[in-house]
Design a protein around this motif. Structure first.
Motif, short mmCIF file in Angstrom:
data_model
loop_
_atom_site.label_atom_id
_atom_site.label_comp_id
_atom_site.label_asym_id
_atom_site.label_seq_id
_atom_site.Cartn_x
_atom_site.Cartn_y
_atom_site.Cartn_z
N GLU A 257 3.80 -14.78 1.83
CA GLU A 257 4.34 -13.49 2.20
C GLU A 257 3.05 -12.58 2.77
O GLU A 257 2.32 -12.40 1.93
CB GLU A 257 5.00 -12.66 1.20
CG GLU A 257 5.42 -11.28 1.73
CD GLU A 257 6.51 -11.43 2.59
OE1 GLU A 257 6.81 -10.49 3.41
OE2 GLU A 257 7.26 -12.52 2.79
N GLU B 283 -5.16 -7.36 6.34
CA GLU B 283 -4.14 -8.45 6.06
C GLU B 283 -4.54 -9.30 5.05
O GLU B 283 -5.57 -9.65 4.88
CB GLU B 283 -4.06 -9.02 7.40
CG GLU B 283 -3.40 -8.21 8.50
CD GLU B 283 -4.54 -7.39 9.10
OE1 GLU B 283 -5.65 -7.75 9.25
OE2 GLU B 283 -3.99 -6.30 9.91
N ASP C 162 -0.28 -0.63 3.85
CA ASP C 162 1.31 -0.14 3.80
C ASP C 162 1.61 0.11 2.34
O ASP C 162 2.57 0.79 2.00
CB ASP C 162 1.93 -1.44 4.26
CG ASP C 162 2.06 -1.73 5.49
OD1 ASP C 162 1.57 -0.89 6.32
OD2 ASP C 162 2.51 -2.67 5.99
N TYR C 163 0.66 -0.10 1.40
CA TYR C 163 0.91 0.22 -0.09
C TYR C 163 -0.21 1.30 -0.55
O TYR C 163 -0.29 1.43 -1.83
CB TYR C 163 0.66 -1.10 -0.86
CG TYR C 163 2.00 -1.90 -0.77
CD1 TYR C 163 3.10 -2.03 -1.61
CD2 TYR C 163 1.92 -2.85 0.17
CE1 TYR C 163 3.99 -2.75 -1.16
CE2 TYR C 163 2.74 -3.91 0.73
CZ TYR C 163 3.86 -3.75 -0.08
OH TYR C 163 5.15 -4.57 0.21
N LEU D 123 1.14 -9.29 3.88
CA LEU D 123 0.96 -7.98 3.66
C LEU D 123 0.02 -7.31 4.30
O LEU D 123 -1.08 -7.83 4.36
CB LEU D 123 1.10 -7.79 2.29
CG LEU D 123 2.21 -8.44 1.38
CD1 LEU D 123 1.88 -8.21 0.00
CD2 LEU D 123 3.67 -7.88 1.78
N ILE E 238 10.78 -5.64 1.25
CA ILE E 238 10.37 -6.69 1.93
C ILE E 238 11.49 -7.75 1.89
O ILE E 238 12.49 -7.43 1.17
CB ILE E 238 9.35 -7.25 1.20
CG1 ILE E 238 9.44 -7.65 0.00
CG2 ILE E 238 7.79 -6.26 1.28
CD1 ILE E 238 8.25 -8.60 -0.46
#
Length: 186
Positions: free
Chosen positions: A151, A175, A157-158, A153, A132
């Motif tokens: 930030e 999100e 994505d994880y 995220l 990132i």
């Protein structure tokens, strides 16, 4: 002058070491659900930061942050339990950020002790590591460094399935945003 040139110039670096202490700052995660917006506070975190201020621009040489995953607290036991299940805290005890490079560093004010920075690094959540670019404001004071920013995220994505409750009738949005206002002291 590029920060990379300052760091790699061959001049011996005079780095000052700073540590992150619990209770002196704020780190929280915010998100949404079909019922209401939510917020989780980070209670246990640690980290180290190395900074050389001998040049025209400061040289951030190291930044490592570790959060105890089960120290994420919402004030609601069932929400905390869903969070720990989603993060698989039985297998993944920590959330970590390790800076790899300073992508940019610009003074916010002149003469400056405050800088807008973009830090490239690896964020590891629930055992999944992703690169990132962390945007923040770095403020250098006597005996301490402040880092402030946020930030955005996406949980997926994880590899995290956004939590659901009440047989799926309440769904958490994918999100999230991590907000940090951290104090690093010598």
């Amino acid at each position: 002058m590029s920060i990379a040139i300052l760091v790699l110039s061959g001049t011996p670096a005079i780095a000052q070491e700073f540590s992150l202490k619990n209770g002196t700052d704020d780190v929280l995660v915010t998100g949404t659900s079909t019922l209401h917006d939510w917020e989780i506070t980070v209670e246990e975190k640690s980290g180290t930061l190395a900074l050389d201020t001998s040049g025209e621009l400061p040289a951030l040489q190291r930044l490592n942050l570790q959060i105890v995953a089960e120290s994420l607290k919402s004030g609601k036991g069932s929400m905390d339990k869903n969070t720990y299940n989603a993060l698989n805290t039985d297998d993944h005890k920590d959330i970590r950020f390790r800076m790899k490079e300073v992508r940019s560093l610009e003074p916010v004010q002149s003469p400056g002790k405050q800088y807008k920075a973009v830090l490239g690094g690896t964020l590891t959540v629930a055992g999944q590591a992703r690169e990132i670019d962390l945007e923040c404001v770095l403020t250098i004071e006597t005996g301490r460094v402040l880092l402030k920013g946020s930030e955005p995220l996406r949980m997926t994505d994880y590899g995290i399935e956004p939590p659901k409750a009440l047989l799926g009738t309440i769904k958490t949005g994918d999100e999230i945003e991590i907000h940090f206002n951290t104090v690093w002291t010598r």
